[in-house]
Design a protein around this motif. Structure first.
Motif, PDB file in Angstrom:
ATOM      1  N   UNK A 196      32.487  -3.902  80.854  1.00 38.14           N
ATOM      2  CA  UNK A 196      31.191  -3.540  81.310  1.00 38.14           C
ATOM      3  C   UNK A 196      31.295  -2.459  82.254  1.00 38.14           C
ATOM      4  N   UNK A 197      32.116  -2.484  83.064  1.00 36.15           N
ATOM      5  CA  UNK A 197      32.115  -1.134  84.344  1.00 36.15           C
ATOM      6  C   UNK A 197      32.529  -0.031  83.475  1.00 36.15           C
ATOM      7  N   UNK A 198      33.455  -0.023  82.673  1.00 33.04           N
ATOM      8  CA  UNK A 198      33.822   1.312  81.940  1.00 33.04           C
ATOM      9  C   UNK A 198      32.703   1.665  80.782  1.00 33.04           C
ATOM     10  N   UNK A 199      31.902   0.731  80.241  1.00 30.69           N
ATOM     11  CA  UNK A 199      30.769   1.096  79.587  1.00 30.69           C
ATOM     12  C   UNK A 199      29.737   1.724  80.397  1.00 30.69           C
ATOM     13  N   UNK A 200      29.390   1.203  81.681  1.00 26.41           N
ATOM     14  CA  UNK A 200      28.311   1.856  82.654  1.00 26.41           C
ATOM     15  C   UNK A 200      28.903   3.271  82.879  1.00 26.41           C
ATOM     16  N   UNK A 201      30.292   3.342  83.191  1.00 24.02           N
ATOM     17  CA  UNK A 201      30.805   4.723  83.627  1.00 24.02           C
ATOM     18  C   UNK A 201      30.618   5.682  82.583  1.00 24.02           C
ATOM     19  N   UNK A 202      30.860   5.371  81.239  1.00 18.56           N
ATOM     20  CA  UNK A 202      30.737   6.131  80.111  1.00 18.56           C
ATOM     21  C   UNK A 202      29.254   6.635  79.751  1.00 18.56           C
ATOM     22  N   UNK A 203      28.192   5.919  80.422  1.00 16.77           N
ATOM     23  CA  UNK A 203      26.960   6.420  80.325  1.00 16.77           C
ATOM     24  C   UNK A 203      26.352   7.304  81.354  1.00 16.77           C
ATOM     25  N   UNK A 204      26.882   7.058  82.597  1.00 13.17           N
ATOM     26  CA  UNK A 204      26.538   7.960  83.916  1.00 13.17           C
ATOM     27  C   UNK A 204      27.259   9.120  83.923  1.00 13.17           C
ATOM     28  N   UNK A 205      28.534   9.020  83.080  1.00  7.92           N
ATOM     29  CA  UNK A 205      29.443  10.453  83.236  1.00  7.92           C
ATOM     30  C   UNK A 205      29.218  11.086  82.214  1.00  7.92           C
ATOM     31  N   UNK A 206      29.757  12.348  82.139  1.00 10.85           N
ATOM     32  CA  UNK A 206      29.809  13.449  80.793  1.00 10.85           C
ATOM     33  C   UNK A 206      31.482  13.618  80.608  1.00 10.85           C
ATOM     34  N   UNK A 207      32.177  12.507  80.867  1.00 13.07           N
ATOM     35  CA  UNK A 207      33.574  12.834  80.765  1.00 13.07           C
ATOM     36  C   UNK A 207      34.072  12.113  79.228  1.00 13.07           C
ATOM     37  N   UNK A 208      33.073  12.055  78.299  1.00 13.50           N
ATOM     38  CA  UNK A 208      33.436  11.271  77.183  1.00 13.50           C
ATOM     39  C   UNK A 208      33.498   9.769  77.033  1.00 13.50           C
ATOM     40  N   UNK A 209      33.698   9.284  75.940  1.00  8.37           N
ATOM     41  CA  UNK A 209      33.762   7.826  75.700  1.00  8.37           C
ATOM     42  C   UNK A 209      35.041   7.262  76.386  1.00  8.37           C
ATOM     43  N   UNK A 210      35.116   6.028  76.455  1.00 13.21           N
ATOM     44  CA  UNK A 210      36.076   5.196  76.810  1.00 13.21           C
ATOM     45  C   UNK A 210      36.675   4.449  75.877  1.00 13.21           C
ATOM     46  N   UNK A 211      38.175   4.023  75.973  1.00  9.96           N
ATOM     47  CA  UNK A 211      38.960   3.382  74.950  1.00  9.96           C
ATOM     48  C   UNK A 211      38.974   1.819  75.694  1.00  9.96           C
TER      49      UNK A 211
END
Length: 547
Positions: free
Chosen positions: A266-281
């Motif tokens: 969940x934290x990684x998913x939140x991070x991917x939505x607020x950062x422009x560093x690309x998707x997470x694995x």
């Protein structure tokens, strides 16, 4: 062979993880320093609150923070001890002692690692939003209640329920010690609230702890403090794999692993939505978190998860790569090596105040109002998950929330199914009243099949029934079996059944369950309605001729 190697390689670190670090190392270092300052008081507080001790919280933030940053699937995720994990660990430590912590870390870490290797990372996307928010609300309430005994200096009693322990501690508090502890909590709260007005990124928790510690030293207030901390990381030790202990702790380890996986993803998913560093694995993230918990346990730490608040601070501070999270861990290591004597004099009541404010910040009133106003089913799922989290158990809360949400989702899906009687196409002819056309639409599954087809089976005064199935979006085995039984029942009553337009993706299931074989003739399956209607009228014409 090469495909299997590529699959394994995708779960491991690579040079590509740091490709952007040449350009972003300055903002990464600054973000890492900022997160480290924010993480220090939280690591201490979560360690104390769990019962493992402040040292364990720091070790977790350092070791797990670095390992998860290197091996995890998000470039900006920050990992360490979290409030949710504390809520799960506190009763485990109370029941089995701190000696069981290393084995719990090892077992839970292996489970999370295996989940990543088995590619189960995307399963978290099936958790509904009201369940997540209800879970978060419940955790926030528990974290707040867990700080009451420390804030009052009272005895929490033997209960593992946070609410019961909080009430017991208030009733057993001794004065004036409780007054001084509560005063320190108030100071911490006021400083943190004032810091929010100064600047959103101002390290209010660290400033609040510094002010509280200074007051204790200047006024000579006698309150409980953290105590002596080692000036460095402990020597790693592999826990004894006693079969009896493994069997006893297997259940708690599964609960810890489930929480670690859910919160980290969940934290990684939140991070991917607020950062422009690309998707997470997602799968690699589980591998990284599993390794982080294992490493943390070897050094005497706690199971780790991705920390949503610290990750958000990391992103908003300009982090672009894993260098930021690694820097955060190294900064905390420097604090342990250089400043352990200062940290040891921090009053526990100050840490309780920090976590009380943190718990309140976890509750987003706007989100609560949105969910409660969305629909009755969403509100029920949200509140039920929160109540079960506080009163029973976190994992039970998620499971119950999922079951209730699934029930409401199936009920809503069942309502989309329908059976509608239609007129025959073309010019009306004599005998058309003895032909019934039924359009099946929406979803025909186990939750809707019986109710949806009652209307068809109750049709009277007809000799031919045409079932239009081209508008049927969802068909499961139960729905297909009900259609099979319906055709058989109608045929036994002398009613000829014709089927028009089975969707290509439903043909295989219809053949396996027996829908098609239950027809009187194989030529009773049609691709268009006009042909089916013509065939039905020919049946009526023949029956009238016989009459």
């Amino acid at each position: 062979m090469s495909r299997g190697f590529s699959a394994v390689r995708s779960l491991l670190p690579s040079a590509a993880d740091y490709r952007e670090a040449r350009r972003s190392w300055r903002p990464d270092l600054l973000a890492g320093l900022t997160v480290g300052i924010v993480a220090l008081p939280l690591a201490l507080a979560f360690g104390v609150s769990s019962g493992a001790g402040a040292e364990s919280g720091l070790v977790t933030a350092i070791v797990a923070g670095v390992v998860a940053a290197v091996f995890g699937g998000s470039p900006v995720q920050v990992s360490g001890p979290t409030g949710a994990m504390v809520v799960v660990l506190a009763p485990i430590i109370a029941a089995h002692g701190t000696g069981a912590l290393a084995l719990v870390c090892l077992l839970s870490g292996l489970i999370v690692l295996a989940a990543g290797a088995l590619r189960l990372g995307r399963t978290v996307s099936y958790i509904p939003w009201p369940v997540i928010e209800g879970f978060t609300l419940g955790i926030a309430v528990i974290i707040f209640l867990q700080q009451v005994p420390t804030a009052t200096g009272g005895d929490p009693g033997d209960s593992t329920n946070a609410a019961v322990a909080a009430v017991h501690s208030v009733l057993s508090a001794s004065w004036p010690k409780a007054g001084w502890s509560l005063a320190l909590v108030a100071v911490v709260v006021l400083v943190m609230l004032a810091s929010m007005r100064i600047h959103p990124r101002f390290p209010g928790s660290l400033a609040a702890i510094a002010v509280a510690s200074l007051l204790v030293a200047l006024l000579g207030i006698r309150v409980d403090v953290i105590g002596v901390l080692p000036a460095g990381l402990p020597t790693p030790v592999l826990p004894a794999l006693d079969p009896a202990a493994v069997a006893t702790l297997a259940g708690p380890a599964v609960a810890v692993a489930a929480l670690a996986a859910i919160e980290s993803l969940l934290s990684a998913r939140v991070a991917s939505t607020i950062a422009d560093t690309g998707p997470y694995d997602a799968d690699r993230e589980l591998v990284g978190q599993g390794l982080a918990s294992i490493a943390s346990g070897l050094f005497g730490g706690m199971p780790a998860t991705g920390a949503i608040a610290r990750t958000a601070v990391n992103v908003r501070s300009g982090a672009r790569t894993r260098v930021a999270a690694i820097t955060h861990g190294l900064l905390l290591l420097v604090v342990v090596v250089v400043g352990s004597a200062v940290v040891s004099r921090i009053p526990l009541a100050a840490l309780a105040g920090v976590l009380m404010v943190t718990a309140c910040r976890m509750i987003a009133l706007r989100t609560v109002r949105t969910i409660l106003g969305a629909s009755r089913s969403d509100a029920i799922v949200f509140l039920l998950t929160a109540v079960v989290t506080v009163s029973v158990d976190l994992i039970y809360a998620v499971v119950i929330g999922l079951l209730v949400a699934g029930f409401f989702a199936l009920r809503q899906l069942a309502r989309t199914s329908g059976v509608h009687r239609e007129e025959l196409p073309g010019t009306a002819r004599a005998g058309d009243e003895r032909i019934a056309v039924f359009r099946l639409e929406g979803a025909l599954f186990f939750g809707a099949a019986e109710r949806a087809l009652e209307r068809v089976s109750s049709a009277g005064g007809v000799e031919v029934v045409i079932l239009r199935m081209s508008q049927l979006q969802l068909l499961d085995a139960t729905g297909a079996q009900v259609i099979t039984e319906l055709i058989g029942a109608l045929e036994r009553r002398g009613i000829t059944v014709l089927i028009k337009g089975i969707r290509p993706d439903h043909v295989g299931l219809a053949e396996r369950v027996g829908v098609i074989s239950s027809l009187r003739h194989q030529n009773h399956l049609f691709d268009d309605l006009d042909t089916a209607a013509a065939h039905a009228r020919s049946h009526i014409a023949r029956s009238r001729t016989v009459e």
